[in-house]
Design an enzyme around this catalytic site. Sequence first.
Site, mmCIF file in Angstrom:
data_model
loop_
_atom_site.group_PDB
_atom_site.id
_atom_site.type_symbol
_atom_site.label_atom_id
_atom_site.label_comp_id
_atom_site.label_asym_id
_atom_site.label_seq_id
_atom_site.Cartn_x
_atom_site.Cartn_y
_atom_site.Cartn_z
ATOM 1 N N THR A 262 0.859 -1.183 0.000
ATOM 2 C CA THR A 262 0.000 0.000 0.000
ATOM 3 C C THR A 262 0.891 1.227 0.000
ATOM 4 O OG1 THR A 262 -1.678 1.220 1.238
ATOM 5 C CG2 THR A 262 -0.113 -0.032 2.535
ATOM 6 N N ASN B 186 -0.216 3.812 1.530
ATOM 7 C CA ASN B 186 -0.807 4.504 2.669
ATOM 8 C C ASN B 186 0.014 4.193 3.937
ATOM 9 O OD1 ASN B 186 -2.426 5.194 4.844
ATOM 10 N ND2 ASN B 186 -4.332 4.756 3.734
ATOM 11 N N LYS C 137 -1.847 2.892 6.992
ATOM 12 C CA LYS C 137 -2.198 1.468 7.001
ATOM 13 C C LYS C 137 -0.995 0.607 7.404
ATOM 14 C CE LYS C 137 -5.863 0.884 3.501
ATOM 15 N NZ LYS C 137 -6.147 0.214 2.207
ATOM 16 N N ASP D 180 -8.042 -5.372 -0.533
ATOM 17 C CA ASP D 180 -8.991 -4.670 -1.383
ATOM 18 C C ASP D 180 -10.315 -4.678 -0.633
ATOM 19 O OD1 ASP D 180 -9.467 -3.205 -3.761
ATOM 20 O OD2 ASP D 180 -10.641 -4.871 -4.533
ATOM 21 N N SER D 181 -11.046 -3.578 -0.697
ATOM 22 C CA SER D 181 -12.245 -3.486 0.132
ATOM 23 C C SER D 181 -13.310 -2.658 -0.564
ATOM 24 C CB SER D 181 -11.897 -2.858 1.491
ATOM 25 O OG SER D 181 -11.336 -1.574 1.317
ATOM 26 N N GLY E 104 -14.792 7.499 3.280
ATOM 27 C CA GLY E 104 -15.629 6.743 2.352
ATOM 28 C C GLY E 104 -17.103 6.759 2.735
ATOM 29 N N TYR E 105 -17.689 5.587 2.833
ATOM 30 C CA TYR E 105 -19.133 5.446 3.078
ATOM 31 C C TYR E 105 -19.469 5.406 4.571
ATOM 32 C CZ TYR E 105 -18.998 4.197 -1.874
ATOM 33 O OH TYR E 105 -18.781 4.220 -3.239
ATOM 34 N N LYS F 267 -13.932 1.608 15.766
ATOM 35 C CA LYS F 267 -14.143 1.012 14.436
ATOM 36 C C LYS F 267 -13.084 -0.055 14.149
ATOM 37 C CE LYS F 267 -14.172 1.848 9.527
ATOM 38 N NZ LYS F 267 -13.758 2.707 8.435
ATOM 39 N N HIS G 191 -14.394 -4.606 9.033
ATOM 40 C CA HIS G 191 -14.126 -5.665 8.057
ATOM 41 C C HIS G 191 -12.618 -5.889 7.908
ATOM 42 C CE1 HIS G 191 -14.625 -1.687 6.498
ATOM 43 N NE2 HIS G 191 -14.181 -1.957 5.297
#
Length: 197
Positions: A9, A11, A14, A70-71, A156-157, A178, A183
């Site tokens: 990644t 990032n 992460k 991947d998500s 994101g969402y 979280k 996930h």
Amino acid sequence: MNRRLRFVTHNAYKVREIGAILGAAGIEVLGLDDLPAFEVVEDGDSFEANAEKKARAIHRWTDDAALADDSGLAVDLLGGAPGIHSARYAGAGLKRGEQDAANRVKLHAALAGHEKPKARFICVLAYVEKNKKPLFFRGEVEGTITASERGTFGFGYDPMFVPTGSTRTFAEYSPAEKNAVSHRAKALQALMRHLAG
Ligand code: IMP
């Protein structure tokens, strides 16, 4: 440390987060900083295919074991969309914050008139050792989509997703809360069980 792997990644956040979790299990996590810059086109037809593609990309330069994720968000009413297209659901070429906001607007429009549509966040980790078959670890969180956005944490969402059993959106969870149930956390726990076994 008795094992090491590359987390594929760009990032740094992460790498630190996963490094802390796997580090506690004796696994050293390296990023990509010492390797030539590269981009992977995520054109696979599944989370698994995209994660594997990212993980395999590094074996051009190093024999280290590789981990990539991947998500995305899958909405039942939409047949699993936006799914693997979650990052660019509203179209490509927008800046990060604008992209996330545009994706949410598009999703709300697609779900107009439906009350609490069911959805799930999905994360797939691909773990690849050179010349070996890849291993996949999947984490999912079930929930519903809210009629309006709430909360300021996350990305994101998150502001439109309420996990089952809660009344708060993921954007109303603290990052630590979280990270304990997400996930990504679940996929990582599955990987750790494998590496420890
Ligand atoms: P990627 O796996 O980092 O490429 O993320 C794919 C996309 O899925 C992100 O850009 C978000 O739109 C969405 N997504 C994945 N995980 C999450 C999450 O934890 N919260 C909110 N959105 C997420």
